[in-house]
Structures are given as structure tokens and as C-alpha cells.
Design an enzyme around this catalytic site. Structure first.
Site, PDB file in Angstrom:
ATOM      1  N   LEU A 157       6.709   3.142   1.655  1.00  0.00           N
ATOM      2  CA  LEU A 157       7.594   1.993   1.827  1.00  0.00           C
ATOM      3  C   LEU A 157       8.688   2.245   2.865  1.00  0.00           C
ATOM      4  O   LEU A 157       9.232   3.340   2.948  1.00  0.00           O
ATOM      5  CB  LEU A 157       8.231   1.656   0.473  1.00  0.00           C
ATOM      6  CG  LEU A 157       7.215   1.397  -0.654  1.00  0.00           C
ATOM      7  CD1 LEU A 157       7.936   1.117  -1.958  1.00  0.00           C
ATOM      8  CD2 LEU A 157       6.273   0.248  -0.295  1.00  0.00           C
ATOM      9  N   MET A 179       0.846  -1.198   0.000  1.00  0.00           N
ATOM     10  CA  MET A 179       0.000   0.000   0.000  1.00  0.00           C
ATOM     11  C   MET A 179       0.883   1.250   0.000  1.00  0.00           C
ATOM     12  O   MET A 179       0.417   2.349   0.302  1.00  0.00           O
ATOM     13  CB  MET A 179      -0.950  -0.002   1.203  1.00  0.00           C
ATOM     14  CG  MET A 179      -1.910  -1.194   1.148  1.00  0.00           C
ATOM     15  SD  MET A 179      -3.488  -0.896   1.955  1.00  0.00           S
ATOM     16  CE  MET A 179      -2.972  -0.580   3.618  1.00  0.00           C
ATOM     17  N   HIS A 211       9.253  -3.393   3.686  1.00  0.00           N
ATOM     18  CA  HIS A 211       8.798  -3.636   2.302  1.00  0.00           C
ATOM     19  C   HIS A 211       9.991  -3.982   1.401  1.00  0.00           C
ATOM     20  O   HIS A 211       9.895  -4.844   0.527  1.00  0.00           O
ATOM     21  CB  HIS A 211       8.144  -2.379   1.719  1.00  0.00           C
ATOM     22  CG  HIS A 211       6.882  -1.968   2.396  1.00  0.00           C
ATOM     23  ND1 HIS A 211       6.793  -0.853   3.190  1.00  0.00           N
ATOM     24  CD2 HIS A 211       5.643  -2.518   2.388  1.00  0.00           C
ATOM     25  CE1 HIS A 211       5.556  -0.722   3.639  1.00  0.00           C
ATOM     26  NE2 HIS A 211       4.840  -1.717   3.171  1.00  0.00           N
ATOM     27  N   LYS A 247       5.186 -10.040   9.324  1.00  0.00           N
ATOM     28  CA  LYS A 247       4.623  -9.028  10.242  1.00  0.00           C
ATOM     29  C   LYS A 247       3.091  -9.129  10.239  1.00  0.00           C
ATOM     30  O   LYS A 247       2.451  -9.048  11.276  1.00  0.00           O
ATOM     31  CB  LYS A 247       5.105  -7.655   9.783  1.00  0.00           C
ATOM     32  CG  LYS A 247       4.233  -6.481  10.110  1.00  0.00           C
ATOM     33  CD  LYS A 247       4.544  -5.924  11.460  1.00  0.00           C
ATOM     34  CE  LYS A 247       3.666  -4.772  11.865  1.00  0.00           C
ATOM     35  NZ  LYS A 247       2.697  -4.290  10.942  1.00  0.00           N
TER      36      LYS A 247
HETATM   37  O1  PAF Z   1      -0.064  -5.836   3.521  1.00  0.00           O
HETATM   38  C1  PAF Z   1      -0.501  -4.899   2.832  1.00  0.00           C
HETATM   39  O2  PAF Z   1       0.132  -3.872   2.654  1.00  0.00           O
HETATM   40  C2  PAF Z   1      -1.882  -5.035   2.190  1.00  0.00           C
HETATM   41  O3  PAF Z   1      -2.758  -5.705   3.023  1.00  0.00           O
HETATM   42  C3  PAF Z   1      -1.840  -5.680   0.780  1.00  0.00           C
HETATM   43  C4  PAF Z   1      -1.350  -7.112   0.852  1.00  0.00           C
HETATM   44  C5  PAF Z   1      -0.945  -4.868  -0.116  1.00  0.00           C
HETATM   45  C6  PAF Z   1      -3.239  -5.695   0.183  1.00  0.00           C
HETATM   46  O4  PAF Z   1      -3.740  -4.412   0.045  1.00  0.00           O
END
Ligand code: PAF
Length: 282
Positions: free
Chosen positions: A33, A30, A37, A151
Site C-alpha cells: 500500500l 493487492m 491506496h 489511476k
Molecule cells: O486495482 C487493483 O489493485 C486490483 O485490480 C483489484 C481491484 C484489487 C483486483 O484485484
């Protein structure tokens, strides 16, 4: 690194790579970052010829009154770090491309049982939103493998279940939680903590570490251990939603002899809802 917002452009790039026999790795995010990530991206990079990352703040997984509107959106910054990490393609679609029929009319994916417990019990509709967007992203990107962080352990287990049940030809890889030096799990929502709350926040990790140690000694009085951990968090200024000891594989309630466990917790600190979890082997 190229950025695309449209589905046709995404499909075109990926189809060309696939026609050349390349293996596609995918990391859904989402955005906003952080190092957590980027560890997922590096894992995908190690296992695939091409890496696609999506940045999409998914409205389906936010409940009424949650932080959908204010969730940090930092696409330019995200683009720069993804390019440094040798990502091939950034998919950053607008909401209308992902859910052209709107929230109410979209076909959804629900993982019963698993999606209704733990975080699902406190955030109704959350895992339906996650499963639906991940299914759609898998159909759009058609990756060979996708990486999810431990996480969000319940999310990882749920995505594995969905992939199995709906026969998606995607290998799901989990990646270990990345932590701050004091143990706090990295999360975009840590930014909601005041400086004082930030100092208190590692208590969540420490509580789970101590709980895991108790379980490693062979204790199986799960309910009293969970209650004690909840009380410790309350005493430390948290408003805990749950502390749970579960079977690692499927998050079912464990028996006294269950070997691989997972301890999981969700707790509010100020306006930040923090989650964390740890493995327990015995
Ligand atoms: O973990 C996340 O950031 C969200 O739940 C995902 C997997 C990108 C789905 O929107």
C-alpha cells in the site's frame, strides 16, 4: 483492527455490523500500500461506518510471463498503515480460499467490449481476472459502497459496468489519482524503475497534460494527436503500448463534439509498465 484470512470469519464480522444497521465501505487492493491506496481508504471512511480492506494478489489477473510471483507482498507493513487509517477489518485470504477450484475451473465474469480494449488488448485475460475477483469479493464482503482509484480508469469504468449488468447492490466511488510531486502517478510498480528511469517517468504525465490542453482548445484530430503523443514518449525512452482519447463515460471512440473526454496511456519504461490518464472537459 482485526485481520481475517477465512471466509466464515469475514462473513461473521460483517453480518454483525450489518445487523446493527451499520454501513459497510470496502477497498479491494493487492497490497504493497502507498498513499494512493490510503486515499481510497479515507474516502471509504468518510462514507461508511465500517471499512473493510482486502489484500489479495489475484493470480487471475496476471498473464503468463507477468510479475505474479515477484509482485511485492508486504502484509505486515500494510497491516500497520491500515490500522493507523482506522480500518476495521483486513481480509487477507490465501489463494485457495478465493479460488478453491484453481485457475482453470473457476467460474468467471467477463465484461465484453470494454474488457478487450486499451489495457485489455495488451493484457489478454486481465480484465476477466479483475471482474471475477471483484465480483467474488463483493459477494463475500457485501459492502454498501466500494472505492476504486481513477489511476486505473478502465478498471473503474469496467467495475461500474459489471455492477450495473449483474445488479450488485454496491455503490461504486472513484477517487482521484494521487501523484508524486513531479506528477508521476503513485503505483506499486514504480519500484521497478531504476533511478535514471524514475527521472524519465514523469514524461508520461506531462505528455497527457499537454494532450489534454490541446483537446481543451477544441481540437478533434484525435488520431494525429495520439500519434504525436506516442512519438514523444518513444523519443523520451518509453515503449508505449497506446495513447488513446476516449469518451469519459464509457471509453467509446469520441465524436468531434464529445464533451467529456479521457486521455489514457500505457507505456513500458525499463521493466515497469506504467499507466496514467487525465480528464478533459470542453
Ligand atoms: O486495482 C487493483 O489493485 C486490483 O485490480 C483489484 C481491484 C484489487 C483486483 O484485484
Amino acid at each position: 483492527m482485526e485481520t481475517v484470512a477465512g471466509i466464515e470469519a469475514l462473513r461473521g464480522r460483517v453480518a454483525a455490523w450489518r445487523a446493527g444497521g451499520e454501513r459497510i465501505g470496502f477497498v479491494p487492493t493487492m497490497g504493497n500500500l502507498h498513499a494512493g491506496h490510503l486515499s481510497l481508504v479515507d474516502r471509504a471512511r468518510a462514507r461508511a461506518d465500517r471499512v473493510v480492506v482486502s489484500v489479495f494478489v489475484n493470480p487471475l489477473q496476471f498473464g503468463p510471463g507477468e510479475d505474479y510471483e515477484t509482485y511485492p507482498r508486504t502484509l505486515e507493513q500494510d497491516r500497520a498503515v491500515l490500522a493507523e487509517h482506522r480500518v476495521d477489518l483486513l481480509f487477507a485470504p490465501p489463494v485457495e480460499a478465493m479460488f478453491p477450484r484453481g485457475r482453470e475451473e473457476t467460474t468467471f465474469v467477463e465484461v465484453p467490449g470494454l474488457g478487450a480494449q486499451l489495457c485489455g488488448a495488451f493484457r489478454p485475460g486481465f480484465f476477466r481476472g479483475v471482474a471475477t475477483v471483484v465480483a467474488r469479493l463483493f459477494n463475500l464482503v457485501q459492502p454498501d459502497l466500494a472505492v476504486f482509484g481513477e489511476k486505473d480508469y478502465q478498471q473503474l469504468v469496467l467495475v461500474r459496468r459489471m455492477v450495473q449488468d449483474l445488479a450488485f447492490p454496491v455503490e461504486i466511488l472513484g477517487a482521484p489519482t494521487v501523484r508524486e510531486p513531479d506528477g508521476l502517478a503513485m503505483s506499486s510498480r514504480n519500484a521497478y524503475l531504476t533511478p535514471e528511469e524514475r527521472r524519465q517517468a514523469p514524461l508520461l504525465y506531462r505528455t497527457l497534460c499537454d494532450l489534454a490542453r490541446e483537446l481543451e482548445t477544441g481540437r478533434s484530430d484525435y488520431a494525429s494527436l495520439e500519434r504525436a503523443a506516442m512519438s514523444r514518449l518513444e523519443a523520451g525512452g518509453f515503449r508505449p503500448e497506446y495513447v488513446a482519447i476516449r469518451r469519459a463515460e464509457d471509453l467509446a471512440a469520441p465524436g468531434p463534439e464529445t464533451g467529456s473526454l479521457r486521455v489514457l496511456a500505457a507505456a513500458w519504461l525499463g521493466r515497469a509498465r506504467l499507466i496514467d490518464n487525465l480528464p478533459v472537459e470542453r
